[in-house]
Design an enzyme around this catalytic site. Sequence first.
Site, PDB file in Angstrom:
ATOM      1  N   GLY A  91       0.837  -1.194   0.000  1.00  0.00           N
ATOM      2  CA  GLY A  91       0.000   0.000   0.000  1.00  0.00           C
ATOM      3  C   GLY A  91       0.870   1.242   0.000  1.00  0.00           C
ATOM      4  O   GLY A  91       2.045   1.196   0.379  1.00  0.00           O
TER       5      GLY A  91
ATOM      6  N   GLY B 227      -0.100  -5.077   0.705  1.00  0.00           N
ATOM      7  CA  GLY B 227      -1.330  -4.938  -0.070  1.00  0.00           C
ATOM      8  C   GLY B 227      -1.335  -5.719  -1.369  1.00  0.00           C
ATOM      9  O   GLY B 227      -2.395  -6.085  -1.873  1.00  0.00           O
TER      10      GLY B 227
ATOM     11  N   GLU C 120       5.379  -5.942   7.790  1.00  0.00           N
ATOM     12  CA  GLU C 120       4.771  -4.800   8.498  1.00  0.00           C
ATOM     13  C   GLU C 120       5.397  -4.507   9.862  1.00  0.00           C
ATOM     14  O   GLU C 120       5.343  -3.375  10.343  1.00  0.00           O
ATOM     15  CB  GLU C 120       3.257  -5.030   8.657  1.00  0.00           C
ATOM     16  CG  GLU C 120       2.459  -4.822   7.385  1.00  0.00           C
ATOM     17  CD  GLU C 120       2.573  -5.970   6.399  1.00  0.00           C
ATOM     18  OE1 GLU C 120       2.101  -5.819   5.267  1.00  0.00           O
ATOM     19  OE2 GLU C 120       3.131  -7.029   6.761  1.00  0.00           O
TER      20      GLU C 120
ATOM     21  N   ASP D 244      -1.756  -7.322   7.537  1.00  0.00           N
ATOM     22  CA  ASP D 244      -3.202  -7.103   7.403  1.00  0.00           C
ATOM     23  C   ASP D 244      -3.698  -7.728   6.099  1.00  0.00           C
ATOM     24  O   ASP D 244      -3.277  -8.818   5.761  1.00  0.00           O
ATOM     25  CB  ASP D 244      -3.522  -5.601   7.516  1.00  0.00           C
ATOM     26  CG  ASP D 244      -2.890  -4.762   6.413  1.00  0.00           C
ATOM     27  OD1 ASP D 244      -1.867  -5.184   5.840  1.00  0.00           O
ATOM     28  OD2 ASP D 244      -3.419  -3.669   6.115  1.00  0.00           O
TER      29      ASP D 244
END
Length: 368
Positions: free
Chosen positions: A64, A120, A143, A151
């Site tokens: 992301g 992402g 992350e 996530d």
Amino acid sequence: MSLILTEIKNKVGFITLNSEATLNSLNLEMIEALTVALASWKNSSEVACIFIQGAGEKALCAGGDVRQLYDNILAQREVDATQVPQGCFDFFAKEYALNYAIHTYPKPIIVWGHGIVMGGGIGVMVGASHRIVTERSKLAMPEITIGLFPDVGATWFLNRMPSAYGVYLGLTGARLDAADCRFLGLADYYMESTAKQAVVDALIQATWSENVEAQVDEMLTTLAQPYTIGASQAEAHQSFIQQFESVHTLEEFRAILMNYKDKDSWIETGVQSFEKGSPSSAHIIFKQLQDGKDYSLAQVFQTELNLACQCCIHPDFAEGVRALLVDKDQSPKWQPATLEDVTSDWVEGYFKLLWTKENCVLKDLGTN
């Protein structure tokens, strides 16, 4: 320049993530455009299946656009640091809704997972029905190094990996190649990158029947046959990973990791990421994966949205992005600074609900 390119050829909906300069990293505009394309093709008789790729040869999607999120957090701190920045909320809510749509899509989605696929990017790939990796695929969920947590549905797919690989990958951000992805269930097919045109040609020359899923299965299985995948480093470390199966606390995890005698380069890389990563992230990742073992797919994205938004009002996420991508000094000042400094109250604060279940923007996942 359009950041998402779409076209339909022979009932195949082609989607290209078109931001080569940023390694096709997802921003809000791209997430919204992807969502629109998938929604418009879902019930269309014009589309039998979908093919997703990244522009260029370097990446499907490197994650992301966390720099954009960082800017949102800093702007919000000037106004009220206790409130979730609207831009961050919109990004995560729409990204997770997109991830869920891919996992539950009624038509085959083929993803060409070539080059870098991180964060992402894994969210776009992992829920697809037909996931292809190549000799240059590099996957990771790193992350912990930016004060976030794995996530995009990682609570779901890490917990479904064999042995204790999920918790190990979550806490170390270990890099995976094509063989690792096949072994761990993140990919379905291995081909060399030169096979891409053959895949595209087969799709646009197919005569689609009622059972598109079976046709795509057969097509990709045939195209993958000539290629032999190498040995998986992850699989070769199975006896090492098995030691973490009985771990009940983060302290136990760390003790096994640090005291392991036969560390090679694969393990050392994981140790370094764990040691350099955010202590708060280590604690919340461990709790995220423990708590989420029995969550439904919808619950996974609902809880991850809350946790992601909490990360935006806790200090480490912005600090991790600053150190890695803004000032690039590689010296994040984590708060709290060590694993021992993190209290149970601090960890619980990350999981405190920011809204009621009735008010969760993702509350309708899985109901229609």
